[in-house]
Write an enzyme that holds these catalytic residues in place. Structure first.
Site, mmCIF file in Angstrom:
data_model
loop_
_atom_site.group_PDB
_atom_site.id
_atom_site.type_symbol
_atom_site.label_atom_id
_atom_site.label_comp_id
_atom_site.label_asym_id
_atom_site.label_seq_id
_atom_site.Cartn_x
_atom_site.Cartn_y
_atom_site.Cartn_z
ATOM 1 N N ASP A 115 -12.687 -0.334 -15.552
ATOM 2 C CA ASP A 115 -13.318 -1.652 -15.428
ATOM 3 C C ASP A 115 -12.339 -2.744 -15.830
ATOM 4 O OD1 ASP A 115 -14.947 -3.847 -15.371
ATOM 5 O OD2 ASP A 115 -16.533 -2.987 -16.610
ATOM 6 N N ASP A 166 -12.909 -8.050 -10.642
ATOM 7 C CA ASP A 166 -13.667 -7.160 -11.507
ATOM 8 C C ASP A 166 -14.042 -5.859 -10.800
ATOM 9 O OD1 ASP A 166 -15.308 -6.144 -13.501
ATOM 10 O OD2 ASP A 166 -17.028 -7.384 -12.929
#
Length: 381
Positions: free
Chosen positions: A270, A89
């Site tokens: 992201d 992430d």
């Protein structure tokens, strides 16, 4: 912020210092909602073009996905290794996995880290609380060996969950954050920074290729770049703030008309967010542009729009990155077509901010260069 109490067994009860640690980021809120889970840096850089697949300090790790909404791969923790699936992430900086101390029902369906089975585990007296868009994780910190492919990271701090709220439909065990250290828990060093300082990787870069295919077509790579995953040259964009992977964006247009980022704005790349997130007032206008109508917490679009609507153009550093209707409209298993734009008010109201998730990153191979604080983008193959 109120103090957290220490949960768990006797090994944690000896700790006297209670330190509340909290971080907020936006993750995939719609897993449950959808019933699923003008400036470029120079090209002569440290991101070399040699055959990285022959480099022992480079690893290319396959990623699996659930309906192309969440991408996850395998790591191991401990000695002997205990395996977990984690999201890699770029929107967070910490590593956590479920532990045997977790009392939440969701942990019964996950693989649980058992520190008693690892000869290299060291516990600490620190506790943490992570708050994500999809839930909250509470637990304690420990240190152990973390392996990513052929890369071995010694003495890595990570979180052992003891209570998990949310994530009920998550097809992964934990999260491995790849953002900057400033976003990590105070006093801790993220995984990628330890890979750098321990000399485990030869180049301080990692990269993502995200595919729509269900099999192991998607990859994350550490320590170099395999250029066979993109077309043309990488275009480099400077990081505007070393916290998230944040860049400056010029504008967003459709049919030559500006629909967002009118006077310049900021954007995060992201890999933990599938959608295109932006200020709610602007996203509401965009939904009208594509004839999307509210349907619960989502926006539904006529499926015929997929072949009729023009692309949105994201202008970044003077380069145009088209996102076609096939990407910003998603047809779910029930046959409904939904907008992949979503209003987001988690970030600063002072500066217009967008989050470019999988909708964007499946189109563009992305390289994250910590050595030069920049992001490279090129069309994915």
């Amino acid at each position: 912020m109120k103090w957290l109490w220490i949960l768990g067994l006797v090994v944690f009860l000896e700790c006297l210092v209670r330190i509340p640690l909290m971080k907020i980021k936006t993750l995939r809120e719609t897993l449950m909602e959808k019933n699923l889970v003008t400036y470029f840096l120079e090209e002569n850089t440290d991101v070399q073009s040699q055959n990285v697949t022959d480099d022992p300090q480079f690893t290319l790790l396959p990623l699996r996905n659930a309906m192309a909404l969440v991408y996850f791969g395998n790591i191991t923790i401990g000695t002997p290794p205990q395996e977990f699936t984690v999201i890699f992430d770029t929107g967070s900086s910490d590593l956590w996995v479920p532990s045997i101390y977790c009392s939440s029902p969701i942990c019964r369906a996950s693989r649980l880290f058992n520190p008693h089975l690892s000869t290299t585990f060291q516990h600490t007296c620190k506790v943490f609380e992570f708050k994500y868009g999809s839930g909250t994780i509470v637990g304690s910190l420990g240190y152990d060996t973390v392996r990513i492919g052929n890369l071995v990271n010694l003495g890595q701090v990570f979180g052992l969950s003891k209570r998990q709220i949310g994530f009920e439909v998550a097809p992964f065990d934990g999260i491995l954050g790849l953002a900057y250290p400033s976003l990590a828990l105070e006093g801790t060093t993220p995984v990628f920074d330890n890979l750098k300082t321990q000399g485990v990787i030869s180049q301080p870069v990692f990269a993502f290729y995200l595919s729509n295919q269900k099999d192991n077509d998607s990859v994350v790579m550490f320590g170099g770049v395999d250029h066979s995953y993109h077309r043309g040259q990488l275009k480099w964009i400077p990081v505007s703030k070393t916290h998230f992977w944040q860049i400056a964006m010029n504008r967003i247009t459709m049919n030559g008309v500006a629909v967002g980022c009118f006077n310049g704005c900021q954007a995060f790349l992201d890999t933990g967010t599938p959608l295109l997130l932006g200020p709610t007032r602007l996203v509401t206008t965009i939904q009208k542009f594509i004839n999307a109508t509210p349907s619960g917490r989502e926006y539904e679009v006529p499926c015929s729009s997929i072949t009729q609507l023009p692309p949105f153009i994201f202008d970044i550093s003077g380069n145009e990155y088209p996102v076609p209707a096939q990407a910003y409209i998603w047809k779910n298993p029930q046959g409904r077509c939904l907008s992949n734009f979503r209003g987001d008010n988690h970030h600063s109201n002072k500066v217009e901010t967008w989050v470019l998730g999988h909708v964007f990153l499946k189109l563009y191979f992305s390289v994250y260069d910590r050595g030069n604080n920049r992001i490279g983008l090129a069309p994915a193959v």
